[in-house]
Design an enzyme around this catalytic site. Sequence first.
Site, PDB file in Angstrom:
ATOM      1  CB  SER A   1      -0.932  -0.026   1.219  1.00 55.63           C
ATOM      2  OG  SER A   1      -1.940   0.936   1.102  1.00 55.63           O
ATOM      3  CG  ASN A   2       1.029   4.164  -2.385  1.00 57.05           C
ATOM      4  OD1 ASN A   2       2.144   3.671  -2.462  1.00 57.05           O
ATOM      5  ND2 ASN A   2       0.280   4.363  -3.435  1.00 57.05           N
ATOM      6  CG  HIS A   3       3.000   6.715   4.018  1.00 53.83           C
ATOM      7  ND1 HIS A   3       2.752   6.280   5.300  1.00 53.83           N
ATOM      8  CD2 HIS A   3       4.301   6.457   3.777  1.00 53.83           C
ATOM      9  CE1 HIS A   3       3.862   5.801   5.811  1.00 53.83           C
ATOM     10  NE2 HIS A   3       4.822   5.886   4.908  1.00 53.83           N
TER      11      HIS A   3
END
Length: 225
Positions: free
Chosen positions: A33-35
Amino acid sequence: LAGLLRPRDFDGVAVTITAGPTREALDPVRFLSNHSSGKMGFALAAAARARGARVRLVAGPVALDTPVGIERIDVESAEQMLESVLAGPGDLFIGCAAVADYRPGLPAAEKIKKQEARITLELERNPDILAAVAGLAQRPFAVGFAAETQDLVVNARNKLRNKHLDLIAANLVGERAEGRGFNSDYNALHVIWEGGDDALPLMRKSELAHRLLDRVRARMPNGEK
Ligand code: CTP
Ligand code: CA
């Protein structure tokens, strides 16, 4: 009180917004995932609604309450986000999500066990949701975000052109972006379009959302109302 003073300048406009991160499954218990807190996208949804828009908010996994009067569609992966967006891209599309650029090609059916000292992940490119929307025959007014760690304006202008966007909102992320961006209630944006640009200084995301919508409204043909 501020809400009562807002112009109803998006009355009848169908707005679709992506927000938050996506999750790309590695196995049944893990993901890439990403921030992204989703706060900017949710602030835009609330702001557009307050100005009269019909809002569809396609959200990855975030810990935020749904703004009143908004249709929220929860998704996990980039592919699910793309499908939900294409089901109703609206008159105005704002791609605010931190979409994972890559996904594990074939997620493992069972939990990956820690047998090896080193393993290698093979990743496939995800579809670009924003570029797909901007490439539709009946395209909405297309607004993107650009998250950059350096050369903010140059990189964002390249994205504007490459993805055939009407407007892009660039923000600094990473070490140089102290006190803004991810998880913060504050951010600063550099708004860029073909032939112009405008810097919006550090302010609450709720207020920044309105300032960005001001720029969109000024550039969006009235025929798309
Ligand atoms: N975006 C998207 N789908 C993707 C990747 C990005 O819709 N698969 C959108 C984001 O929501 C954002 C814009 O594209 O509005 C730019 O995202 P960003 O990550 O800054 O740029 P990329 O085009 O992915 O390029 P790179 O990560 O290499 O800088
Ligand atoms: Ca990216």
